[in-house]
Design a protein around this motif. Sequence first.
Motif, PDB file in Angstrom:
ATOM      1  N   LEU A  96      17.496  56.400  29.641  1.00  0.00           N
ATOM      2  CA  LEU A  96      17.348  57.202  30.596  1.00  0.00           C
ATOM      3  C   LEU A  96      18.756  57.533  31.462  1.00  0.00           C
ATOM      4  O   LEU A  96      19.244  58.643  31.729  1.00  0.00           O
ATOM      5  N   ARG A  97      19.368  56.440  31.733  1.00  0.00           N
ATOM      6  CA  ARG A  97      20.717  56.507  32.610  1.00  0.00           C
ATOM      7  C   ARG A  97      21.774  57.392  31.513  1.00  0.00           C
ATOM      8  O   ARG A  97      22.701  58.146  32.165  1.00  0.00           O
TER       9      ARG A  97
ATOM     10  N   THR B 254      12.827  64.402  33.077  1.00  0.00           N
ATOM     11  CA  THR B 254      14.122  64.484  33.836  1.00  0.00           C
ATOM     12  C   THR B 254      14.927  65.861  33.547  1.00  0.00           C
ATOM     13  O   THR B 254      15.255  66.322  34.636  1.00  0.00           O
ATOM     14  N   ASP B 255      14.641  66.463  32.327  1.00  0.00           N
ATOM     15  CA  ASP B 255      15.163  67.664  32.140  1.00  0.00           C
ATOM     16  C   ASP B 255      14.577  68.686  33.034  1.00  0.00           C
ATOM     17  O   ASP B 255      15.208  69.677  33.575  1.00  0.00           O
TER      18      ASP B 255
ATOM     19  N   ASP C 129      10.881  59.310  25.418  1.00  0.00           N
ATOM     20  CA  ASP C 129      11.105  60.689  25.183  1.00  0.00           C
ATOM     21  C   ASP C 129      10.450  61.453  26.104  1.00  0.00           C
ATOM     22  O   ASP C 129      11.203  62.432  26.385  1.00  0.00           O
ATOM     23  N   ALA C 130       9.443  61.172  26.625  1.00  0.00           N
ATOM     24  CA  ALA C 130       8.791  61.905  27.811  1.00  0.00           C
ATOM     25  C   ALA C 130       9.554  61.863  29.159  1.00  0.00           C
ATOM     26  O   ALA C 130       9.640  62.876  29.791  1.00  0.00           O
TER      27      ALA C 130
ATOM     28  N   CYS D 228       1.472  57.347  40.729  1.00  0.00           N
ATOM     29  CA  CYS D 228       1.430  58.709  40.369  1.00  0.00           C
ATOM     30  C   CYS D 228       2.525  59.141  39.607  1.00  0.00           C
ATOM     31  O   CYS D 228       3.649  59.376  40.236  1.00  0.00           O
ATOM     32  N   ALA D 229       2.444  59.268  38.368  1.00  0.00           N
ATOM     33  CA  ALA D 229       3.439  59.675  37.367  1.00  0.00           C
ATOM     34  C   ALA D 229       2.994  61.121  36.884  1.00  0.00           C
ATOM     35  O   ALA D 229       3.794  62.171  36.912  1.00  0.00           O
ATOM     36  N   ASN D 230       2.077  61.189  36.184  1.00  0.00           N
ATOM     37  CA  ASN D 230       1.806  62.434  35.345  1.00  0.00           C
ATOM     38  C   ASN D 230       0.108  62.565  35.372  1.00  0.00           C
ATOM     39  O   ASN D 230      -0.621  62.607  34.462  1.00  0.00           O
ATOM     40  N   PRO D 231      -0.374  62.265  36.606  1.00  0.00           N
ATOM     41  CA  PRO D 231      -1.942  62.493  36.483  1.00  0.00           C
ATOM     42  C   PRO D 231      -2.495  63.967  36.179  1.00  0.00           C
ATOM     43  O   PRO D 231      -1.869  64.593  36.258  1.00  0.00           O
ATOM     44  N   ASP D 232      -3.711  63.843  35.631  1.00  0.00           N
ATOM     45  CA  ASP D 232      -4.508  65.012  35.393  1.00  0.00           C
ATOM     46  C   ASP D 232      -4.508  65.900  36.472  1.00  0.00           C
ATOM     47  O   ASP D 232      -4.556  67.243  36.256  1.00  0.00           O
TER      48      ASP D 232
END
Length: 442
Positions: free
Chosen positions: A282-283, A256-257, A250-251, A209-213
Amino acid sequence: MAATRFDHSRIWKRFEPVMNSERIEATYLLETPMDPTQIAAVMAGEQSSGTFVRVAGETDELRARAGAEVLKVTELASVPEPSLESAYLERKAIHGPYRRAHVRIAYPVANIGHNLPTLAATVSGNLYDIGEVTGLKLLSLSIPQAYRSRYLMPSMGITGTRAQLGVIDRPLFGTIIKPNVGMCSHEIADLVETLCEAGVDFIKDDEVCANPDHAPITERVPAVMARIRAYRDRTGRDVMMAFNITDETDAMRRHTDLVTSEGGSCVMASLNWCGLSGIESLRKHTPLALHAHRNGFGAMSRHPLLGIAFDAYQAMYRLAGVDHMHVHGIGGKFVDKAEEVQAAAQACISPLAINGSDVNDRVMPAFSSGQWAGTLPHTFEAVGSTDFLFMAGGGILAHPGGPAAGVRSLQQAWDATSAGQSLNTSKTKALELQVALEFFGT
């Protein structure tokens, strides 16, 4: 006339590389029908300055400076059948017995520089494709302190995660959003609020589950963090939520922001699908805790004579700067033996560099996979300290008394364990623990 493979054993024994204090040592399990010492020399040549024939410019000075060195070959028992097929050996009609050996090779740091993908390519890379090899597994890496210092340390690690949550003298108790997928953002937020009230320290998204619709991250993060902030403001107690931001680089930075702007403290990424470069980027982008999920690691590790063992794997991703590392669980639903899980946890709580002593260079081992109150004592014994994150998904959410009772069963199990009591001895005084023991089994 066809070229024949160059005998690297003549040069990698004769010329010792000069930068002895600046080398990364890799240990392998090798299987081959040929002399393991000869194949170890082929490995060293293939992954440094040599190839299958000697080429122009391959001077003695260059080999001495840039060549890898075979440090040790320890032969083990042979086997009658190969672990893996090799068309190369079939063409040459070379058969068993198949000799196994532990091989240790030192690679000059100067060949690699500050470059995690090239480190991985050097210590792994084409080694798995060498024709003479019928089995190869990278077991471990020894990282010198000077090389470790080229990379960022964990942002929080064990000490910082404890400080963020105000938990000092016990393990951290966490859970996973279940069902894994399918809930909309406000349903997830409702569950997070329930879990906060239940007393959990840590919550994470499931790896799928990351960015589901049905629960896009731009909607889910604000909804969940509103509940966590309200709980934090009312009680003074923080709960860490690891949002799954796995995506292209990039996403992940954008996600994270968003977590940062909403007052979050942790993000999660699937290491094997984001890669070393993605995690290191990312780090560098954020001070938030990076919760490292290793899903897919079994594809690299389960075959005994192919892939990468956890000790080497965690070393590379710790150079990328993660704060928490999944180690699976003792007595859980996955394939790991208890001693494998224990060794993984011990690696995480130890400084990464050879003879390292920096306590900040340790990562929080994250236990999961079929964990519940009954597996907590074995976990504590395996780690040998309270420095671990104990996550029970079904072990909390499926407790017959509900999530709050599930959390209390963990707390009661810890009270008994820390007092040196067996869970069966203390269960009559702890209702939620007793129910857990009866429901989940011993």
